[in-house]
Design a protein around this motif. Structure first.
Motif, PDB file in Angstrom:
ATOM      1  N   ASP A  59       0.800  -1.221   0.000  1.00 25.28           N
ATOM      2  CA  ASP A  59       0.000   0.000   0.000  1.00 25.28           C
ATOM      3  C   ASP A  59       0.834   1.273   0.000  1.00 25.28           C
ATOM      4  OD1 ASP A  59      -2.318  -1.480  -0.030  1.00 25.28           O
ATOM      5  OD2 ASP A  59      -2.564  -1.444   2.152  1.00 25.28           O
ATOM      6  N   ASP A  60       2.097   1.205   0.424  1.00 28.05           N
ATOM      7  CA  ASP A  60       2.915   2.416   0.467  1.00 28.05           C
ATOM      8  C   ASP A  60       3.737   2.630  -0.802  1.00 28.05           C
ATOM      9  OD1 ASP A  60       4.499   0.214   1.089  1.00 28.05           O
ATOM     10  OD2 ASP A  60       5.744   1.305   2.524  1.00 28.05           O
ATOM     11  N   ALA A  61       3.495   1.832  -1.846  1.00 27.60           N
ATOM     12  CA  ALA A  61       4.182   2.008  -3.126  1.00 27.60           C
ATOM     13  C   ALA A  61       3.663   3.267  -3.821  1.00 27.60           C
ATOM     14  CB  ALA A  61       3.969   0.786  -4.008  1.00 27.60           C
ATOM     15  N   ILE A  62       4.431   3.755  -4.798  1.00 27.75           N
ATOM     16  CA  ILE A  62       4.037   4.985  -5.492  1.00 27.75           C
ATOM     17  C   ILE A  62       2.842   4.782  -6.425  1.00 27.75           C
ATOM     18  CG2 ILE A  62       6.321   6.056  -5.356  1.00 27.75           C
ATOM     19  CD1 ILE A  62       6.820   5.162  -8.249  1.00 27.75           C
ATOM     20  N   ALA A  63       2.565   3.542  -6.808  1.00 24.55           N
ATOM     21  CA  ALA A  63       1.439   3.258  -7.715  1.00 24.55           C
ATOM     22  C   ALA A  63       1.099   1.773  -7.656  1.00 24.55           C
ATOM     23  CB  ALA A  63       1.796   3.650  -9.144  1.00 24.55           C
ATOM     24  N   PHE A  64      -0.024   1.421  -8.209  1.00 26.89           N
ATOM     25  CA  PHE A  64      -0.459   0.026  -8.379  1.00 26.89           C
ATOM     26  C   PHE A  64      -0.615  -0.738  -7.058  1.00 26.89           C
ATOM     27  CE2 PHE A  64       2.249   1.030 -12.147  1.00 26.89           C
ATOM     28  CZ  PHE A  64       1.220   1.179 -13.059  1.00 26.89           C
ATOM     29  N   GLN A  65      -0.938  -0.050  -5.988  1.00 27.06           N
ATOM     30  CA  GLN A  65      -1.074  -0.685  -4.681  1.00 27.06           C
ATOM     31  C   GLN A  65      -2.087  -1.833  -4.750  1.00 27.06           C
ATOM     32  OE1 GLN A  65      -1.601   2.600  -5.267  1.00 27.06           O
ATOM     33  NE2 GLN A  65      -0.015   3.691  -4.157  1.00 27.06           N
ATOM     34  N   GLY A  66      -1.703  -2.964  -4.160  1.00 26.48           N
ATOM     35  CA  GLY A  66      -2.579  -4.120  -4.092  1.00 26.48           C
ATOM     36  C   GLY A  66      -2.602  -4.977  -5.343  1.00 26.48           C
ATOM     37  N   GLN A  67      -1.960  -4.543  -6.411  1.00 21.87           N
ATOM     38  CA  GLN A  67      -1.940  -5.331  -7.653  1.00 21.87           C
ATOM     39  C   GLN A  67      -0.813  -6.361  -7.613  1.00 21.87           C
ATOM     40  OE1 GLN A  67      -2.023  -3.187 -11.331  1.00 21.87           O
ATOM     41  NE2 GLN A  67      -3.413  -1.613 -10.547  1.00 21.87           N
ATOM     42  N   ILE A  68      -0.990  -7.414  -8.381  1.00 24.03           N
ATOM     43  CA  ILE A  68       0.059  -8.427  -8.520  1.00 24.03           C
ATOM     44  C   ILE A  68       1.026  -7.979  -9.610  1.00 24.03           C
ATOM     45  CG2 ILE A  68       0.519 -10.799  -9.277  1.00 24.03           C
ATOM     46  CD1 ILE A  68      -1.973 -11.667  -7.828  1.00 24.03           C
ATOM     47  N   THR A  74       4.603  -2.544 -13.135  1.00 26.05           N
ATOM     48  CA  THR A  74       4.434  -3.045 -11.773  1.00 26.05           C
ATOM     49  C   THR A  74       5.740  -3.638 -11.240  1.00 26.05           C
ATOM     50  OG1 THR A  74       3.546  -5.137 -12.636  1.00 26.05           O
ATOM     51  CG2 THR A  74       1.936  -3.452 -11.965  1.00 26.05           C
ATOM     52  N   ALA A  75       6.545  -4.235 -12.102  1.00 27.08           N
ATOM     53  CA  ALA A  75       7.844  -4.764 -11.664  1.00 27.08           C
ATOM     54  C   ALA A  75       8.752  -3.622 -11.225  1.00 27.08           C
ATOM     55  CB  ALA A  75       8.503  -5.566 -12.783  1.00 27.08           C
ATOM     56  N   TYR A  76       8.739  -2.528 -11.965  1.00 25.96           N
ATOM     57  CA  TYR A  76       9.558  -1.369 -11.604  1.00 25.96           C
ATOM     58  C   TYR A  76       9.094  -0.771 -10.274  1.00 25.96           C
ATOM     59  CZ  TYR A  76      12.012   3.036 -11.782  1.00 25.96           C
ATOM     60  OH  TYR A  76      12.823   4.092 -11.466  1.00 25.96           O
ATOM     61  N   VAL A  77       7.796  -0.623 -10.120  1.00 28.61           N
ATOM     62  CA  VAL A  77       7.252  -0.054  -8.880  1.00 28.61           C
ATOM     63  C   VAL A  77       7.596  -0.947  -7.691  1.00 28.61           C
ATOM     64  CG1 VAL A  77       5.083   0.458  -7.667  1.00 28.61           C
ATOM     65  CG2 VAL A  77       5.438   1.302  -9.989  1.00 28.61           C
ATOM     66  N   GLN A  78       7.502  -2.254  -7.865  1.00 30.34           N
ATOM     67  CA  GLN A  78       7.833  -3.174  -6.777  1.00 30.34           C
ATOM     68  C   GLN A  78       9.315  -3.072  -6.428  1.00 30.34           C
ATOM     69  OE1 GLN A  78       5.820  -4.842  -4.861  1.00 30.34           O
ATOM     70  NE2 GLN A  78       7.397  -5.875  -3.683  1.00 30.34           N
ATOM     71  N   ALA A  79      10.184  -2.978  -7.424  1.00 28.07           N
ATOM     72  CA  ALA A  79      11.617  -2.825  -7.163  1.00 28.07           C
ATOM     73  C   ALA A  79      11.884  -1.526  -6.402  1.00 28.07           C
ATOM     74  CB  ALA A  79      12.394  -2.845  -8.475  1.00 28.07           C
TER      75      ALA A  79
END
Length: 158
Positions: A59-68, A74-79
């Motif tokens: 939930d504290d990511a810059i975008a795509f919170q809660g997505q797989i 989404t890979a970049y945001v997770q990294a």
């Protein structure tokens, strides 16, 4: 040996040259299709592997919170969020900056490995798109060569 000629307006091509140009055009068409298919297959493979890991963006990511995680964004945001959490945990120090005896060092190292893996998938997506884009250009060039240099008329045997 076919000595027929074809006028292009400013150049005269011999039969062998026409055949060679059309063969290069055909190679471009075939290569283009193969590159596009390869790009698509790689994209699908990366996506299925990422989704199989079932990594959920916090939930504290810059975008795509809660997505797989399942695409380059989404890979970049997770990294990015992994890096944020690792730096937060280590007081702003990277793995290399931490003392060897620091108990947080192993966790920061794992975070670094996870980030590298995610960035590898981002780069792989880029290569897949690049391959498909080059394939599209090959298709266009191959089509253009075959369009501007039509086949020689077939010789009739008497």
């Amino acid at each position: 040996m076919n000595n027929a000629t074809f006028e292009t307006g400013t150049a005269v091509l011999r039969g062998g040259q026409v055949k060679a140009i059309r063969l290069v055009g055909l190679a471009g068409l075939i290569g283009g299709v193969l590159l596009i298919i390869t790009g698509l297959v790689v994209w699908i493979a990366i996506t299925s592997q990422l989704r199989a890991e079932e990594i959920v963006i916090p939930d504290d990511a810059i975008a795509f919170q809660g997505q797989i995680v399942g695409d380059p964004l989404t890979a970049y945001v997770q990294a990015d969020i992994i890096n944020h959490h690792a730096l937060e945990m280590s007081g702003g120090k990277t793995y290399a900056e931490l003392d060897r005896e620091d108990p947080v060092r192993a966790t920061v190292m794992n975070a670094s490995f996870l980030r590298a893996s995610l960035f590898t998938s981002v780069v792989s997506y880029g290569i897949a798109v690049f391959a498909a884009g080059v394939g599209a250009l090959f298709l266009l060039f191959g089509w253009a060569l075959r369009a501007i240099v039509p086949a020689l008329p077939r010789e009739t045997k008497s």
